[in-house]
Design an enzyme around this catalytic site. Structure first.
Site, short mmCIF file in Angstrom:
data_model
loop_
_atom_site.label_atom_id
_atom_site.label_comp_id
_atom_site.label_asym_id
_atom_site.label_seq_id
_atom_site.Cartn_x
_atom_site.Cartn_y
_atom_site.Cartn_z
N CYS A 21 -9.20 -8.38 -0.19
CA CYS A 21 -9.60 -9.42 1.05
C CYS A 21 -8.28 -9.92 1.57
O CYS A 21 -8.43 -10.38 2.84
CB CYS A 21 -10.29 -10.49 0.39
SG CYS A 21 -11.94 -9.74 -0.16
N GLU A 31 -17.99 -12.29 5.13
CA GLU A 31 -16.45 -12.04 4.85
C GLU A 31 -16.20 -10.65 5.36
O GLU A 31 -16.47 -9.88 4.64
CB GLU A 31 -16.16 -12.52 3.38
CG GLU A 31 -14.73 -12.54 3.42
CD GLU A 31 -14.37 -12.23 1.77
OE1 GLU A 31 -13.15 -12.21 1.39
OE2 GLU A 31 -15.12 -12.75 0.89
#
Length: 308
Positions: A280, A246
């Site tokens: 994120c 990620e």
């Protein structure tokens, strides 16, 4: 995030020294894991996993519920450690780290039995009269979890939850600037009576993470920068280790003509400023329809000025 420096002890051990991101006061100095430490952790993780994979999903779910209880009991400590290492305000430490952790634990515990149960698949053509297909999920083994500093507790515990529910053991290598926030995961699993060495933590820098991968875990999970992600992908590719990454992106917000301008502006400011924009899905660019552009910008400016 905390400010770190690397030095060496008289015995040659690598030392990690952290300073507060708020006032530059000394947080602490930690010994980094050596190659021998990492080998020992991997050996212990394999032993723990060999036993853990034989447990039922029900037993694993029960562990997750105990972990959730411990997180709630230890919430003040979790917030204190995270705030000390990252400089987060208390509200964000609670929302991003504690609440999200409990939510994740309960979410996966509730669905694990259904998601991990055997599944019958209908075959195509004449073979369907002769054979049957069943998908059975098996644990991988030892999962290496390398985590970032922006959500140091939640981004450490979340992949651990999933890996452990699937019958794996885990070794966490937290960011070198938030090591104790990641180490809390091992402590919390221990307090929840998890089997010894099921969840372990290794303190160190990028070299520690590289050495962990070189020990050949059965899966690598990494959250962090594109640059480091490329290095991990290359290393795992050479060793044929499955991995998930990620990495950073440029998250966009789109504001349509029929949007409520005040609500959209409020969302834009929160999305851009929460955790200082370091998360994120933080809003990094905004596309606004031309007919509401001026009103939107004016509203964003007003809301932003109120934060000062």
């Amino acid at each position: 995030m905390a400010i770190f420096s690397i030095s060496h002890s008289d015995a040659g051990r690598k030392l990690l020294t952290l300073k507060s991101p708020v006032d530059l006061s000394l947080i602490d100095t930690y010994e980094c894991a050596s190659q021998a430490d990492i080998k020992e952790a991997m050996s212990n993780a394999k032993i723990a996993q060999a036993k853990w994979k034989k447990t039922s999903i029900k037993e694993r779910v029960e562990l997750m519920h105990r972990v959730a209880d411990v997180v709630i009991q230890q919430q003040d400590k979790i917030m204190d450690v995270v705030m000390r290492e990252t400089g987060k305000p208390q509200q964000e430490a609670m929302a991003m780290e504690v609440f999200s952790a409990v939510d994740s634990l309960v979410f996966y515990a509730k669905r694990a039995q259904k998601w991990l149960s055997d599944k019958k698949i209908k075959m195509h053509g004449p073979l369907r009269f002769l054979k049957k297909t069943i998908i059975t999920y098996k644990s991988r083994g030892v999962v290496a979890v390398i985590t970032p500093w922006n959500g140091p507790f939640i981004l450490s515990i979340n992949p651990v939850i999933q890996a452990v529910l699937c019958g794996n053991s885990v070794i966490i290598k937290p960011s070198e600037v938030t090591p104790m926030s990641g180490a809390l995961v091992q402590e919390i699993f221990a307090l929840a009576d998890a089997p010894i060495n099921l969840v372990q933590t290794l303190i160190g820098d990028g070299e520690t993470g590289a050495e962990l991968i070189s020990q050949g875990p059965d899966k690598v999970s990494f959250t962090g920068s594109v640059a480091t992600g490329k290095k991990i992908a290359s290393m795992c590719g050479e060793m044929l280790i499955p991995f998930s990454l990620e990495l950073g992106g440029k998250d966009a917000m789109i504001v349509c003509s029929d949007a409520d301008v005040k609500d959209a502006a409020s969302g834009a400011v929160i999305g851009s400023c929460m955790n200082a924009g370091q998360y994120c899905c933080g809003t990094e660019r905004i596309y606004v329809m031309s007919d509401i552009y001026d009103d939107f910008v004016n509203e964003v400016v007003l809301i932003t000025q109120s934060l000062i």
